[in-house]
Design an enzyme around this catalytic site. Sequence first.
Site, PDB file in Angstrom:
ATOM      1  N   SER A  23       0.816  -1.218   0.000  1.00 30.01           N
ATOM      2  CA  SER A  23       0.000   0.000   0.000  1.00 30.01           C
ATOM      3  C   SER A  23       0.850   1.268   0.000  1.00 30.01           C
ATOM      4  CB  SER A  23      -0.927   0.015   1.216  1.00 30.01           C
ATOM      5  OG  SER A  23      -0.172  -0.045   2.421  1.00 30.01           O
ATOM      6  N   ASN A 110      -2.025  -2.602  13.532  1.00 30.08           N
ATOM      7  CA  ASN A 110      -3.470  -2.365  13.459  1.00 30.08           C
ATOM      8  C   ASN A 110      -3.872  -1.071  14.160  1.00 30.08           C
ATOM      9  OD1 ASN A 110      -3.452  -4.797  12.168  1.00 30.08           O
ATOM     10  ND2 ASN A 110      -4.611  -5.923  13.722  1.00 30.08           N
ATOM     11  N   THR A 155     -39.662  26.444 -10.181  1.00 30.01           N
ATOM     12  CA  THR A 155     -39.952  25.081  -9.743  1.00 30.01           C
ATOM     13  C   THR A 155     -40.184  24.274 -11.018  1.00 30.01           C
ATOM     14  OG1 THR A 155     -42.366  25.391  -9.594  1.00 30.01           O
ATOM     15  CG2 THR A 155     -41.075  25.904  -7.622  1.00 30.01           C
ATOM     16  N   HIS A 156     -39.742  23.015 -11.013  1.00 24.47           N
ATOM     17  CA  HIS A 156     -39.821  22.175 -12.222  1.00 24.47           C
ATOM     18  C   HIS A 156     -39.085  22.809 -13.402  1.00 24.47           C
ATOM     19  CE1 HIS A 156     -42.983  19.869 -10.139  1.00 24.47           C
ATOM     20  NE2 HIS A 156     -43.481  21.038  -9.801  1.00 24.47           N
ATOM     21  N   ASN A 285     -16.863  27.697 -22.961  1.00 27.99           N
ATOM     22  CA  ASN A 285     -17.472  26.557 -22.280  1.00 27.99           C
ATOM     23  C   ASN A 285     -17.273  26.619 -20.765  1.00 27.99           C
ATOM     24  OD1 ASN A 285     -18.137  25.462 -24.811  1.00 27.99           O
ATOM     25  ND2 ASN A 285     -16.141  24.460 -24.970  1.00 27.99           N
ATOM     26  N   GLU A 290     -18.893  22.103 -15.066  1.00 24.58           N
ATOM     27  CA  GLU A 290     -19.203  20.789 -15.641  1.00 24.58           C
ATOM     28  C   GLU A 290     -18.387  19.693 -14.968  1.00 24.58           C
ATOM     29  OE1 GLU A 290     -20.528  22.224 -20.139  1.00 24.58           O
ATOM     30  OE2 GLU A 290     -18.572  21.286 -19.829  1.00 24.58           O
ATOM     31  N   TYR A 317      -9.332  -6.797  12.696  1.00 23.03           N
ATOM     32  CA  TYR A 317      -8.758  -6.275  11.463  1.00 23.03           C
ATOM     33  C   TYR A 317      -8.734  -7.358  10.387  1.00 23.03           C
ATOM     34  CZ  TYR A 317      -5.647  -4.102   8.099  1.00 23.03           C
ATOM     35  OH  TYR A 317      -5.129  -3.575   6.947  1.00 23.03           O
ATOM     36  N   GLN A 322      -7.493  -2.369   4.081  1.00 19.93           N
ATOM     37  CA  GLN A 322      -6.519  -1.556   3.357  1.00 19.93           C
ATOM     38  C   GLN A 322      -7.206  -0.727   2.272  1.00 19.93           C
ATOM     39  OE1 GLN A 322      -2.501  -3.214   2.430  1.00 19.93           O
ATOM     40  NE2 GLN A 322      -3.096  -2.883   0.297  1.00 19.93           N
ATOM     41  N   LYS A 325      -8.413   3.518   2.202  1.00 23.18           N
ATOM     42  CA  LYS A 325      -7.602   4.730   2.079  1.00 23.18           C
ATOM     43  C   LYS A 325      -7.675   5.423   0.727  1.00 23.18           C
ATOM     44  CE  LYS A 325      -4.484   3.056   5.609  1.00 23.18           C
ATOM     45  NZ  LYS A 325      -5.310   1.839   5.799  1.00 23.18           N
TER      46      LYS A 325
END
Length: 456
Positions: A23, A110, A155-156, A285, A290, A317, A322, A325
């Site tokens: 890791s 641990n 609304t909508h 853009n 976005e 554990y 692992q 993370k």
Amino acid sequence: MSKLWGGRFTKATNQLVENFTASIEFDQQLAMEDIEGSIAHVTMLGEQEIITHAEANKIIEGLQTIAGKIAAGNVDLKVEDEDIHMNIERLLHEEIGPVAGKLHTGRSRNDQVATDFHLFVKQKTKEVMELVAQVQAAFVKQAEENSDVVMPGYTHLQRAQPVLFSHHMLAYFWMLERDKQRLEDSLKRTNWSPLGAGALAGTTFPIDRERTASLLGFDYVYPNSLDAVSDRDFVLEFLSIASILMTHLSRLSEELIIWSSQEFGFIELDDSFCTGSSIMPQKKNPDVPELLRGKTGRVYGSLFSLLTVLKGLPLAYNKDMQEDKEGLFDTVKTLDGSLRLLAPMIETMKVKQENMYQAVEQDFSNATDIADYLVTKGLPFREAHAIIGRIVLYAIQQNKFLLRLTLEEYQSFSKLFDKDIFSVLEPKHVVDARNSIGGTARKQVVKQLEQARELL
């Protein structure tokens, strides 16, 4: 250097297993937290005379030296050492010799890993709260600078009633305030120390868990060692709050994208937060909102991923943990980038006041106010509602808006109409008429702004 746990084994670890289980590629982000936790642990070991004061001081000095090297980028982290914790212990051996082996007395990886993660999440929670406050300040600035601007409320996604643009901006302020409060409240559950819980059952050494908790700034210690090393609720809670926060940012982004379009033309984002097209030279853009909208999905994914990992795990554990993370690290990075961009983008956004006001003059969003007008004349609301529905239909057929109808046309639907109906229908009057607590009237928005400034 051989594996720190290698005494039990007669064969070297398969290289594929090394690569698959390691890791260090991502948990090296916990390096400083690991050293902080180790210094607290060895300080306690010395105070409890589990190791000598001289040994504790030598280990602390070695850890501080390694921290400096890591900060400067002058360390060699190895996949064979699996994770950041064993890499640091190996580096400590190289720095100070065999006494480094005493660091791990009364501790397991641990509770060590869990401690590092608590420290990391606590720090990142506070940083995200600060970034959220910066975005809130940008909303307040826009609200103050455009306090009298009237825009359509929806609304909508259909025009409903006029509102102040400042009122709309402050709606997002309050959303983010709840997010900030959730983050602050989550610290009550993050600020627990698992250090000293050992692998799962505690330790035979006379350690002082309250002392290490105090040294690390934790408010509490876990009362159950099994729970201490198994708990990832605090990570789930952070990811859950992050998901809600990103939902709010995504909703805002959607509106910014729509408002930026030529069809709406309510705002213009600063050029520094937009991009162009490789083929269409006229394009501007809204890429940042976005992407904010799009990145929401990866935060949701991190939450669902960890929920899935944890749902079937027995105590205590398991190596599955692992997987807690990478999603968290990615979420922290996503939040940091999103919030740092959003604050200046909102602050520099240009509000097209005339376009907004023209929109509320050319719709039927003041229709409810005609109904309220008839109610003040003594007509029941349901009857008034039906009359206004017929008036709107008539206006549509005549290709007119409500402010363009004559008094005679109004009176053909009800004799209760008088010439004061036209002042009632003015957009700014429609806005100011909604003077209930939390309403869009200018007086109420001023109160909101005062509250917002106090909170910031």
